[in-house]
Design a protein around this motif. Structure first.
Motif, mmCIF file in Angstrom:
data_model
loop_
_atom_site.group_PDB
_atom_site.id
_atom_site.type_symbol
_atom_site.label_atom_id
_atom_site.label_comp_id
_atom_site.label_asym_id
_atom_site.label_seq_id
_atom_site.Cartn_x
_atom_site.Cartn_y
_atom_site.Cartn_z
ATOM 1 N N MET B 311 -5.796 8.892 1.861
ATOM 2 C CA MET B 311 -6.885 8.281 2.186
ATOM 3 C C MET B 311 -6.736 7.251 3.342
ATOM 4 O O MET B 311 -5.575 6.652 3.299
ATOM 5 C CB MET B 311 -7.451 7.348 0.922
ATOM 6 N N ALA B 312 -7.539 7.286 4.438
ATOM 7 C CA ALA B 312 -7.505 6.253 5.489
ATOM 8 C C ALA B 312 -8.758 5.441 5.282
ATOM 9 O O ALA B 312 -8.788 4.746 4.170
ATOM 10 C CB ALA B 312 -7.688 7.011 6.902
ATOM 11 N N TYR B 313 -9.456 5.111 6.069
ATOM 12 C CA TYR B 313 -10.895 4.274 5.917
ATOM 13 C C TYR B 313 -10.651 2.944 5.477
ATOM 14 O O TYR B 313 -10.524 2.449 4.130
ATOM 15 C CB TYR B 313 -11.675 5.087 4.800
ATOM 16 N N ARG B 314 -10.183 2.006 6.521
ATOM 17 C CA ARG B 314 -10.268 0.546 6.247
ATOM 18 C C ARG B 314 -8.966 0.210 5.216
ATOM 19 O O ARG B 314 -9.067 -0.849 4.441
ATOM 20 C CB ARG B 314 -11.475 -0.021 5.409
ATOM 21 N N LEU B 315 -7.973 0.977 5.388
ATOM 22 C CA LEU B 315 -6.567 0.740 4.691
ATOM 23 C C LEU B 315 -5.591 0.476 5.714
ATOM 24 O O LEU B 315 -4.886 1.325 6.114
ATOM 25 C CB LEU B 315 -6.578 2.068 4.024
ATOM 26 N N PHE B 316 -5.769 -0.694 6.226
ATOM 27 C CA PHE B 316 -4.889 -1.002 7.483
ATOM 28 C C PHE B 316 -3.479 -1.593 7.181
ATOM 29 O O PHE B 316 -2.855 -1.765 8.014
ATOM 30 C CB PHE B 316 -5.593 -2.088 8.313
ATOM 31 N N LYS B 317 -3.459 -2.397 5.781
ATOM 32 C CA LYS B 317 -2.123 -2.975 5.617
ATOM 33 C C LYS B 317 -0.945 -2.303 4.933
ATOM 34 O O LYS B 317 -1.484 -1.759 3.659
ATOM 35 C CB LYS B 317 -2.548 -4.210 4.999
ATOM 36 N N PRO B 318 0.092 -2.314 5.072
ATOM 37 C CA PRO B 318 1.055 -1.633 4.356
ATOM 38 C C PRO B 318 1.136 -2.093 2.835
ATOM 39 O O PRO B 318 1.266 -1.135 1.848
ATOM 40 C CB PRO B 318 2.171 -1.731 4.944
ATOM 41 N N GLU B 319 0.992 -3.397 2.323
ATOM 42 C CA GLU B 319 0.932 -4.018 1.259
ATOM 43 C C GLU B 319 -0.130 -3.144 0.438
ATOM 44 O O GLU B 319 0.189 -3.033 -0.855
ATOM 45 C CB GLU B 319 0.913 -5.599 1.319
ATOM 46 N N MET B 320 -1.384 -3.004 1.140
ATOM 47 C CA MET B 320 -2.536 -2.502 0.328
ATOM 48 C C MET B 320 -2.232 -1.274 -0.155
ATOM 49 O O MET B 320 -2.539 -0.756 -1.163
ATOM 50 C CB MET B 320 -3.817 -2.900 1.049
ATOM 51 N N ALA B 321 -1.762 -0.408 0.854
ATOM 52 C CA ALA B 321 -1.370 1.128 0.598
ATOM 53 C C ALA B 321 -0.395 1.213 -0.399
ATOM 54 O O ALA B 321 -0.468 2.160 -1.350
ATOM 55 C CB ALA B 321 -1.024 1.766 2.138
ATOM 56 N N ASP B 322 0.639 0.241 -0.232
ATOM 57 C CA ASP B 322 1.877 0.445 -1.343
ATOM 58 C C ASP B 322 1.311 0.255 -2.636
ATOM 59 O O ASP B 322 1.642 0.835 -3.682
ATOM 60 C CB ASP B 322 2.776 -0.768 -0.939
ATOM 61 N N LYS B 323 0.198 -0.561 -2.642
ATOM 62 C CA LYS B 323 -0.034 -1.186 -4.091
ATOM 63 C C LYS B 323 -1.054 0.093 -4.571
ATOM 64 O O LYS B 323 -0.594 0.372 -5.844
ATOM 65 C CB LYS B 323 -1.164 -2.464 -4.028
ATOM 66 N N ALA B 324 -1.796 0.724 -3.799
ATOM 67 C CA ALA B 324 -2.564 1.653 -4.283
ATOM 68 C C ALA B 324 -1.892 3.126 -4.688
ATOM 69 O O ALA B 324 -2.383 3.639 -5.693
ATOM 70 C CB ALA B 324 -3.689 1.927 -2.930
ATOM 71 N N ILE B 325 -0.416 3.167 -4.004
ATOM 72 C CA ILE B 325 0.258 4.297 -4.427
ATOM 73 C C ILE B 325 0.922 3.926 -5.779
ATOM 74 O O ILE B 325 0.811 4.758 -6.579
ATOM 75 C CB ILE B 325 1.155 4.517 -3.346
ATOM 76 N N ALA B 326 1.254 2.518 -5.888
ATOM 77 C CA ALA B 326 1.865 2.411 -7.155
ATOM 78 C C ALA B 326 0.945 2.222 -8.491
ATOM 79 O O ALA B 326 1.229 2.738 -9.423
ATOM 80 C CB ALA B 326 2.273 0.831 -6.872
#
Lengths: 174, 662
Positions: B311-326
């Motif tokens: 997913m992309a769409y307003r997912l700009f920060k690595p910490e947010m993406a990392d948490k979403a994957i976790a």
């Protein structure tokens, strides 16, 4: 602080608006005349006028699309309100009347300057009525095409027929 | 095929900071060393007949560097010779083998940077036919947006041909060296037109219930699989939520059915998206909070989708993406806009250099350019689209100069960073103690405007790292310029809010937008904001959001004439939602204690309205030091709003262009 005469300003605006409405109608018939003078032999004014109102109808529908929402229960009434708004913007006295059945609404015109202009420019009343109907039907068809609905419109009374008012019924077919 | 094993992320600080981003994952039979994906972006950099240019190769190469071994997706290609599927004038083509050499250049560039090359197949459907008078779709449904062409219904023969064209294009992609094939089924493109009951009213086997509406998509997936074989992964991008309730689009539940059918048809990964271009709900702009759309990825997981979800769409920060994957919400972090702004974003995340990430401000300038047939550009990244041009790269200065930059706003800061990085001795002066110029005020607005200040924070960091000297709280005078004896003066003094001196202009209830946004003054309940460009709109929204009764007076026929068209409609929508009254073609003739007189310019009409406070929001350039600078220095430049009040992207681009040339 300077005092603004609101009534005077309003009268100025009203005057300009009424003038513009006349200009719109006059321009319509002036173009009709120019088109007929350039048209090839055999072209009937009615065919030309119906085509023109169809084009107007497509454009009108496009302007309605962004403000209509099929998921709202007021969808049909909103269409009627838009027709009234367009009519009032051209100086016609129009209003929405709720129908007796749930999916039914009426638009009533108590007066309309278009027949007077038709007479002034020598166009038959039949053309005025059919042109109006063409505009409405095109708008409704395009709305149905976009929203996948079955909105229907019929003309019950018409000023050009001598009925004194125009009355149109809108409903959603089951 | 890139060597997965060569990526040892453990030696980098970002590996500990974002452990989930740098774990491998399998997509089909292919192991990807990390969870990073650059998403396909149209850019209008290619020729009108679809051939790849140096410009596009260079653009892609930078993004390939950025994904540090992950997936790098080239823009969606159109696949038919008539151009029915072509949605953008500079869109790359794959409808003939003659395009393979160009596609190979992209794939090679991606591989040379160690990344995995992904080609996207994109028939633009309802958004297509950009250079012909029509477009095609499952049904001839009228367009809602006037910029798109009338739709012609596809026959069954057209459908079969289109499926074949997808397969052929996929084959060409693999021949060109791409490792993955991606199918675009989103935002109003052809596959999404078939999936949606809004645009598919067919009564044959390609229309009707949701399963039938999926048939076109399924047949494409199967045809592509036949063409590329079992080892090449296939990704599909699909809408999880169409946001077309007002026109009777698919329900979110129906969208999940499309996901399941795509998975059943054999895709190896699904990219979650939402909204169409004609949706009236904001999706990717900064008024949508970051991370907002993750719930749609979660829905896909909860629906039982087993293949990896990106997913992309307003997912700009690595910490947010990392948490979403976790948390198991997504498997792969996809980026489009953030990597337009900073192609090296994920690389910087890996290196632990978060402060060096140039932010995307979600302004949609990139999109606005595409829809107007222009090459893409980026508000915050002046190098976007110029990666190929050696003149645009920062090179060491031939002669070191002492550069005096007057003004610490975005233009001055961009110029300072560029000049200092090239080796000049740079001094930035600002009479305030804070940097940021007008962005400081702009970022006080509601609905995501706070994200704007991220650009300033980034610029200041780059300046400090490059050794820029800051002199804050110092008002520059002609005497100071003379004393400092700079080799170059850059006037970046920005613009000031100004008011036309109508009767009552100097009353105590007349205040500037700056003072309001800075919280220095309180307004009364009834406020008139005078100025209909971007600053006036943001000020009106700020006040209305606080519950004030606001009237906005704009001289122009349209408000927000300076705001890019892909963003301004959101502002206008919010003005309406907050009950702001807008008067256009208007000015203020007189200001009283509790009233103003509005004059409608073309109509010579006047209207008195109640007003406790008048806030002026028009601007004029601050130019007082230009002549003084020219009198003591032979090299003087004027940039940003000091030249002419415009938008943030103009300031940043002005600054870079001068900084790169000094």
């Amino acid at each position: 602080m300077a005092r603004v005469d609101i009534e005077a300003e309003f009268r100025k605006l009203l005057n300009r608006f009424e003038t513009l409405c006349s200009i719109v109608r006059a321009t319509w018939y002036e173009w009709r005349q120019a088109a007929m003078e350039f048209a090839r032999e055999g072209v009937k004014p009615l065919d030309l006028v119906l085509k023109a109102w169809e084009i107007v109808g497509h454009d009108t529908a496009k302007s309605y699309f962004p403000v209509l929402d099929k998921s709202k229960p007021t969808f049909l009434e909103d269409i009627a309100k838009l027709i009234v708004m367009s009519s009032q913007a051209m100086g016609e006295d129009a209003k929405v009347i709720k129908g007796e059945k749930p999916n039914e609404v009426y638009v009533r015109w108590d007066s309309c300057p278009w027949p007077e202009f038709a007479r002034r420019y020598g166009a038959p009343m039949e053309e005025d009525l059919l042109g109006c109907d063409k505009w409405f039907q095109t708008v409704i068809e395009d709305i149905n095409a976009l929203f996948n609905t079955k909105v229907r419109l019929e003309t019950i009374k018409a000023i050009p027929k001598g009925d004194g008012i125009c009355l149109r019924r809108l409903w959603i077919e089951e | 095929m890139p060597e997965v094993g060569k990526w040892d992320y453990s030696q980098y600080p970002g590996y500990k900071m974002f452990p989930n981003l740098f774990k491998p994952i399998k997509i089909g039979k292919l192991t990807i060393p990390n969870r990073i994906k650059y998403a396909a972006t149209e850019d209008n950099f290619n020729t009108h007949d679809g051939f790849i240019t140096d410009r596009d190769v260079a653009y892609m190469r930078e993004r390939a560097k950025g994904v540090v071994g992950g997936i790098c997706t080239m823009q969606g290609v159109f696949m038919d010779p008539k151009g029915e599927g072509k949605g953008y004038v500079g869109q790359a083509a794959a409808w003939d083998d003659k395009f393979i050499p160009g596609l190979k250049r992209i794939a090679d560039a991606i591989h040379e940077e160690g990344a995995i090359a992904n080609i996207q197949l994109m028939h633009c459907g309802r958004v297509g036919g950009v250079e012909i008078p029509y477009c095609v779709g499952p049904s001839a449904i009228p367009q809602r947006l006037r910029i798109f062409r009338p739709v012609v219904e596809m026959s069954k023969d057209d459908i079969k041909l289109c499926i074949k064209q997808h397969a052929e294009a996929a084959r060409r992609g693999v021949e060109a060296g791409f490792d993955i094939v991606e199918i675009s089924g989103i935002v109003g493109y052809l596959i999404s037109n078939f999936l949606s009951k809004y645009t598919n009213r067919r009564t044959d086997e390609y229309g009707g219930d949701i399963e039938n509406r999926c048939r076109f998509m399924v047949e494409i997936i199967e045809a592509v699989r036949d063409a590329v074989g079992p080892d090449v992964p296939i990704i599909i991008r699909l809408c999880a939520q169409e946001l077309l309730d007002d026109v009777g689009g698919n329900t979110p539940e129906e969208c999940m059915v499309t996901y399941k059918m795509a998975e059943k048809a054999g895709v190896d990964c699904i990219s979650v998206t939402q909204g169409w271009q004609e949706s009236t709900v904001p999706v990717i702009t900064r008024d949508v909070p970051q991370g907002y759309w993750l719930f749609n990825a979660k829905r896909a997981k909860e629906a039982g989708i087993k293949v990896p979800i990106s997913m992309a769409y307003r997912l700009f920060k690595p910490e947010m993406a990392d948490k979403a994957i976790a948390e198991g919400i997504i498997d792969i972090w996809e980026m489009c806009r953030p990597m337009i702004a900073d192609p090296l974003l994920p690389k910087k995340a890996l290196e632990g250099r978060l402060e060096d990430i140039r932010p995307c401000i979600a302004c949609n300038l990139c999109l606005a350019r595409l829809f107007r047939d222009a090459p893409m550009t980026c508000a915050t990244n002046p190098l976007c689209g110029h990666e190929w041009d050696p003149e645009w790269q920062l090179k060491p200065a031939e002669t070191k100069k002492k550069v005096m930059i007057i003004g610490g706003g975005p233009a001055g800061l961009e110029c300072a960073a560029a000049a200092a990085q090239r080796g000049h001795e740079v001094h930035v002066y600002d009479k305030r103690d804070i940097l940021g110029g007008q962005v400081f005020w702009a970022s006080k607005g509601p609905f995501g405007e706070d994200e704007l200040y991220g650009v300033i924070e980034y610029q200041v960091t780059q300046c400090k790292k490059a050794g820029v000297n800051f002199h804050l709280g110092v008002e520059v005078t002609p005497k100071l310029i003379e004393e400092e004896m700079p080799d170059v003066v850059v006037i970046a003094t920005g613009a000031r809010f100004t008011i036309e001196k109508v009767p009552g202009w100097d009353r105590p209830n007349v205040v500037s937008a700056a003072d309001v946004l800075e919280g220095k003054v309180e307004t009364g309940e009834r406020v008139v904001v005078w100025g209909g460009k971007g600053p006036g709109i943001v000020t009106a929204l700020y006040l209305a959001n606080k519950g004030k009764k606001v009237t906005l007076v704009a001289r122009e026929r349209k408000v927000g004439k300076d705001v890019n068209p892909s963003y301004v409609w959101r502002y206008i929508m919010k003005l309406g939602q907050l009950g702001v009254k807008v008067y256009r073609n208007a000015t203020i003739e007189e200001i009283g204690e509790k009233e103003v007189i509005i004059k409608f310019i073309p109509y010579d009409l006047r209207l008195p309205i109640a007003a406790d406070t008048v806030v002026y929001a028009e601007r004029e350039p601050v130019t007082e030091l230009i002549e003084a600078a020219k009198s003591v220095c032979s090299e003087v430049y004027v940039i940003g709003d000091a030249l002419m009040p415009r938008r943030l992207h103009n300031a940043i681009h002005d600054g870079y262009r001068i900084g790169m040339r000094l």
